[in-house]
Scaffold this motif. Structure first.
Motif, PDB file in Angstrom:
ATOM      1  N   GLY A   1       0.981  -1.208  -0.086  1.00 57.35           N
ATOM      2  CA  GLY A   1       0.107  -0.059   0.144  1.00 57.35           C
ATOM      3  C   GLY A   1       0.703   1.494   0.002  1.00 57.35           C
ATOM      4  N   ALA A   2       2.008   1.355   0.719  1.00 57.45           N
ATOM      5  CA  ALA A   2       2.764   2.487   0.887  1.00 57.45           C
ATOM      6  C   ALA A   2       3.456   2.408  -0.482  1.00 57.45           C
ATOM      7  N   GLU A   3       3.931   1.513  -1.307  1.00 57.97           N
ATOM      8  CA  GLU A   3       4.541   1.783  -2.486  1.00 57.97           C
ATOM      9  C   GLU A   3       3.579   2.379  -3.459  1.00 57.97           C
ATOM     10  N   ILE A   4       2.220   1.902  -3.478  1.00 60.49           N
ATOM     11  CA  ILE A   4       1.268   2.403  -4.438  1.00 60.49           C
ATOM     12  C   ILE A   4       0.861   3.806  -4.112  1.00 60.49           C
ATOM     13  N   ILE A   5       0.823   4.322  -2.892  1.00 60.71           N
ATOM     14  CA  ILE A   5       0.421   5.661  -2.668  1.00 60.71           C
ATOM     15  C   ILE A   5       1.376   6.464  -2.759  1.00 60.71           C
ATOM     16  N   PHE A   6       2.729   6.078  -2.742  1.00 60.48           N
ATOM     17  CA  PHE A   6       4.035   6.951  -2.980  1.00 60.48           C
ATOM     18  C   PHE A   6       4.028   7.095  -4.513  1.00 60.48           C
ATOM     19  N   GLN A   7       3.755   6.049  -5.433  1.00 59.94           N
ATOM     20  CA  GLN A   7       3.817   6.013  -6.808  1.00 59.94           C
ATOM     21  C   GLN A   7       2.707   6.991  -7.331  1.00 59.94           C
ATOM     22  N   ARG A   8       1.517   6.959  -6.723  1.00 63.15           N
ATOM     23  CA  ARG A   8       0.345   7.517  -7.140  1.00 63.15           C
ATOM     24  C   ARG A   8       0.493   9.301  -6.825  1.00 63.15           C
ATOM     25  N   LEU A   9       1.250   9.385  -5.894  1.00 59.75           N
ATOM     26  CA  LEU A   9       1.366  10.854  -5.608  1.00 59.75           C
ATOM     27  C   LEU A   9       2.325  11.713  -6.528  1.00 59.75           C
ATOM     28  N   GLN A  10       3.490  10.728  -6.799  1.00 65.53           N
ATOM     29  CA  GLN A  10       4.472  11.206  -7.923  1.00 65.53           C
ATOM     30  C   GLN A  10       4.011  11.324  -9.060  1.00 65.53           C
ATOM     31  N   LEU A  11       3.115  10.257  -9.853  1.00 65.13           N
ATOM     32  CA  LEU A  11       2.593  10.209 -11.090  1.00 65.13           C
ATOM     33  C   LEU A  11       1.453  11.356 -11.048  1.00 65.13           C
ATOM     34  N   ILE A  12       0.807  11.565 -10.249  1.00 67.02           N
ATOM     35  CA  ILE A  12      -0.275  12.595 -10.248  1.00 67.02           C
ATOM     36  C   ILE A  12       0.350  14.014 -10.219  1.00 67.02           C
ATOM     37  N   LYS A  13       1.534  14.319  -9.564  1.00 65.36           N
ATOM     38  CA  LYS A  13       1.839  15.542  -9.579  1.00 65.36           C
ATOM     39  C   LYS A  13       2.548  15.919 -11.106  1.00 65.36           C
ATOM     40  N   GLN A  14       3.218  14.857 -11.755  1.00 66.57           N
ATOM     41  CA  GLN A  14       3.384  14.895 -13.167  1.00 66.57           C
ATOM     42  C   GLN A  14       2.237  15.112 -14.062  1.00 66.57           C
ATOM     43  N   LEU A  15       1.257  14.320 -13.847  1.00 67.39           N
ATOM     44  CA  LEU A  15       0.177  14.264 -14.672  1.00 67.39           C
ATOM     45  C   LEU A  15      -0.522  15.686 -14.410  1.00 67.39           C
ATOM     46  N   GLU A  16      -0.520  16.211 -13.428  1.00 68.48           N
ATOM     47  CA  GLU A  16      -1.016  17.580 -13.084  1.00 68.48           C
ATOM     48  C   GLU A  16      -0.354  18.827 -14.036  1.00 68.48           C
ATOM     49  N   LYS A  17       0.855  18.270 -13.974  1.00 72.92           N
ATOM     50  CA  LYS A  17       1.750  19.564 -14.569  1.00 72.92           C
ATOM     51  C   LYS A  17       1.385  19.712 -16.095  1.00 72.92           C
ATOM     52  N   PHE A  18       1.027  18.664 -16.748  1.00 75.56           N
ATOM     53  CA  PHE A  18       0.600  18.547 -18.211  1.00 75.56           C
ATOM     54  C   PHE A  18      -0.711  18.960 -18.452  1.00 75.56           C
ATOM     55  N   ALA A  19      -1.667  18.349 -17.252  1.00 74.93           N
ATOM     56  CA  ALA A  19      -2.968  18.850 -17.463  1.00 74.93           C
ATOM     57  C   ALA A  19      -3.396  20.178 -17.176  1.00 74.93           C
ATOM     58  N   GLN A  20      -2.498  20.823 -16.211  1.00 69.11           N
ATOM     59  CA  GLN A  20      -2.788  22.258 -15.967  1.00 69.11           C
ATOM     60  C   GLN A  20      -2.613  23.168 -17.328  1.00 69.11           C
ATOM     61  N   GLN A  21      -1.397  22.793 -18.024  1.00 65.49           N
ATOM     62  CA  GLN A  21      -1.342  23.601 -19.165  1.00 65.49           C
ATOM     63  C   GLN A  21      -2.161  23.355 -20.129  1.00 65.49           C
ATOM     64  N   ILE A  22      -2.618  22.190 -20.408  1.00 62.13           N
ATOM     65  CA  ILE A  22      -3.777  22.040 -21.650  1.00 62.13           C
ATOM     66  C   ILE A  22      -5.092  22.470 -21.157  1.00 62.13           C
ATOM     67  N   HIS A  23      -5.409  22.350 -19.895  1.00 62.56           N
ATOM     68  CA  HIS A  23      -6.849  23.034 -19.428  1.00 62.56           C
ATOM     69  C   HIS A  23      -6.577  24.328 -19.554  1.00 62.56           C
ATOM     70  N   SER A  24      -5.636  25.126 -19.218  1.00 61.84           N
ATOM     71  CA  SER A  24      -5.332  26.484 -19.450  1.00 61.84           C
ATOM     72  C   SER A  24      -5.771  26.748 -20.726  1.00 61.84           C
ATOM     73  N   GLU A  25      -4.935  26.294 -21.624  1.00 58.64           N
ATOM     74  CA  GLU A  25      -5.298  26.525 -23.259  1.00 58.64           C
ATOM     75  C   GLU A  25      -6.662  26.519 -23.483  1.00 58.64           C
ATOM     76  N   ILE A  26      -7.200  25.329 -23.153  1.00 58.02           N
ATOM     77  CA  ILE A  26      -8.747  25.068 -23.676  1.00 58.02           C
ATOM     78  C   ILE A  26      -9.478  26.345 -22.972  1.00 58.02           C
ATOM     79  N   SER A  27      -9.261  26.670 -21.689  1.00 55.60           N
ATOM     80  CA  SER A  27     -10.404  27.753 -21.071  1.00 55.60           C
ATOM     81  C   SER A  27      -9.815  29.041 -21.334  1.00 55.60           C
ATOM     82  N   GLN A  28      -8.681  29.119 -22.318  1.00 57.47           N
ATOM     83  CA  GLN A  28      -8.117  30.633 -22.612  1.00 57.47           C
ATOM     84  C   GLN A  28      -7.801  31.167 -21.611  1.00 57.47           C
ATOM     85  N   GLY A  29      -7.194  30.500 -20.656  1.00 51.40           N
ATOM     86  CA  GLY A  29      -6.644  31.345 -19.672  1.00 51.40           C
ATOM     87  C   GLY A  29      -7.337  31.449 -18.085  1.00 51.40           C
ATOM     88  N   LYS A  30      -8.684  31.313 -18.298  1.00 51.53           N
ATOM     89  CA  LYS A  30      -9.495  31.781 -17.469  1.00 51.53           C
ATOM     90  C   LYS A  30      -9.680  30.788 -16.292  1.00 51.53           C
TER      91      LYS A  30
END
Length: 377
Positions: free
Chosen positions: A189-218
């Protein structure tokens, strides 16, 4: 990564089919219930050894047959690789480069796919188990370690829940064995949670940029991993393990009373916040669709970052669910980037100028007619 071809035998309504694909966009065109999604499903099953539509493998096999085969060649940076998957009454057999794999976990990850379908909106607004499944399926493709840990975790969780029921019924009394199971569950369980935290942080980085572009920065998108464990930015696997282990000891009586495991990654959730508001509860349908689209496009970049290969993108009748603006953003984002398979009943609702030289496959009653670019309807 590219899917060069596919051979189907007795898969759903395909008795014997062999197709060659474009490295760019492949359009699967036909009326409903003719086999478009079945073909897309075959690619998904080839990649993950399981369907996104059913948990019963028997449904994947033509009703007149006892087994089904999917075979393909994929092109990766280091060359062409043959893959084979056999589905039968005795289970699944998977081969990589004609060599049978002892474990399916060593096969998964050879072909990486990202599926985007109308029901993926449920990842954003549906029940927590939808998001846990999303994390496990996508992160499992990116990391053999994650796949192994989640497989072991599920196995031990099942054993532990069964033993908690035995303790609850007082058909067993040995709490030492429960402690052993708790220790094993905490470790995975510890390994899963640790990897989820790391990968979600990286996913967020890409998703934030794309979401900002689609919403025209709003709008600003935040991915918030919800766990019962207090986590800090620099938390370690060991700290997560120690906390889980301690918690299992503290809530042991409660778990025996309820006869189930109350703590761990199988109870965690992922929330999506748009401008600090939970988009599932307070977002408009448009915001929910934008979030789902940003998430799926972000997966492409994350998978490239984690595996050094772009995945194959499967779009199952999703363009009809998107307005022109979001459709344009999707088709522009994937242009010349990833090999794409797109199902649709008609090209009339698709912005065809954004489909650069697609290969059209007309599908009717499990029969496929391959052609070149379709004329505008």
């Amino acid at each position: 990564m590219k899917l060069l071809n596919i051979k189907l035998r007795n898969f759903r309504n395909y008795e014997e089919t062999e197709l060659l694909f474009s490295p760019h966009i492949n359009v699967l065109l036909g009326e409903n219930a003719q086999g478009k999604t079945n073909l897309l499903e075959a690619i998904y099953v080839l990649a993950l050894t399981r369907s996104h539509r059913t948990a019963n493998d028997k449904e994947l096999i033509n009703w007149q047959s006892s087994n089904a085969q999917i075979a393909a060649q994929i092109e990766k940076q280091n060359g062409v690789l043959p893959l084979e998957l056999d589905l039968g009454s005795r289970g699944k057999k998977a081969k990589v480069n004609h060599l049978e794999q002892a474990k399916l976990s060593s096969y998964v990850g050879q072909l990486n796919v990202i599926l985007f379908a109308p029901e993926d909106l449920q990842i954003v607004k549906g029940a927590p188990q939808k998001r846990r499944k999303f994390m496990d399926m996508e992160f499992g493709q990116m990391s053999n370690k994650y796949l192994y840990n989640s497989s072991q975790y599920r196995k031990i969780l099942k054993q532990r829940n069964k033993y908690l029921k035995d303790l609850h019924r007082q058909t067993s009394t040995d709490k030492v064995y429960l402690s052993v199971l708790s220790d094993q569950l905490a470790a995975f369980g510890a390994e899963i949670i640790f990897q989820r935290l790391q990968l979600i942080k990286q996913l967020e980085k890409f998703a934030q940029q794309i979401h900002s572009e689609i919403s025209q920065g709003k709008e600003t998108l935040v991915l918030d991993y919800h766990t019962s464990i207090p986590v800090a930015n620099q938390i370690s696997v060991e700290a997560l393990y120690q906390y889980l282990q301690q918690q299992y000891q503290q809530i042991q009586a409660k778990e025996i009373m309820q006869a189930t495991t109350l703590l761990g990654p199988h109870r965690d959730d992922l929330q999506f916040l748009v401008n600090d508001k939970n988009v599932a509860a307070f977002g408009s349908q448009g915001q929910q669709r934008t979030t789902a689209l940003a998430l799926k496009l972000a997966e492409i970049d994350l998978m490239k970052e984690q595996t050094n290969e772009y995945p194959v993108l499967l779009l199952d009748d999703v363009l009809s669910e998107l307005d022109d603006y979001r459709q344009t953003h999707l088709l522009t984002a994937i242009q010349d980037k990833v090999q794409t398979f797109l199902t649709t009943t008609s090209l009339s609702g698709v912005q065809q100028e954004l489909l650069r030289d697609p290969r059209i496959f007309k599908i009717k009653a499990g029969q496929v007619q391959a052609g070149d670019k379709e004329e505008h309807e």
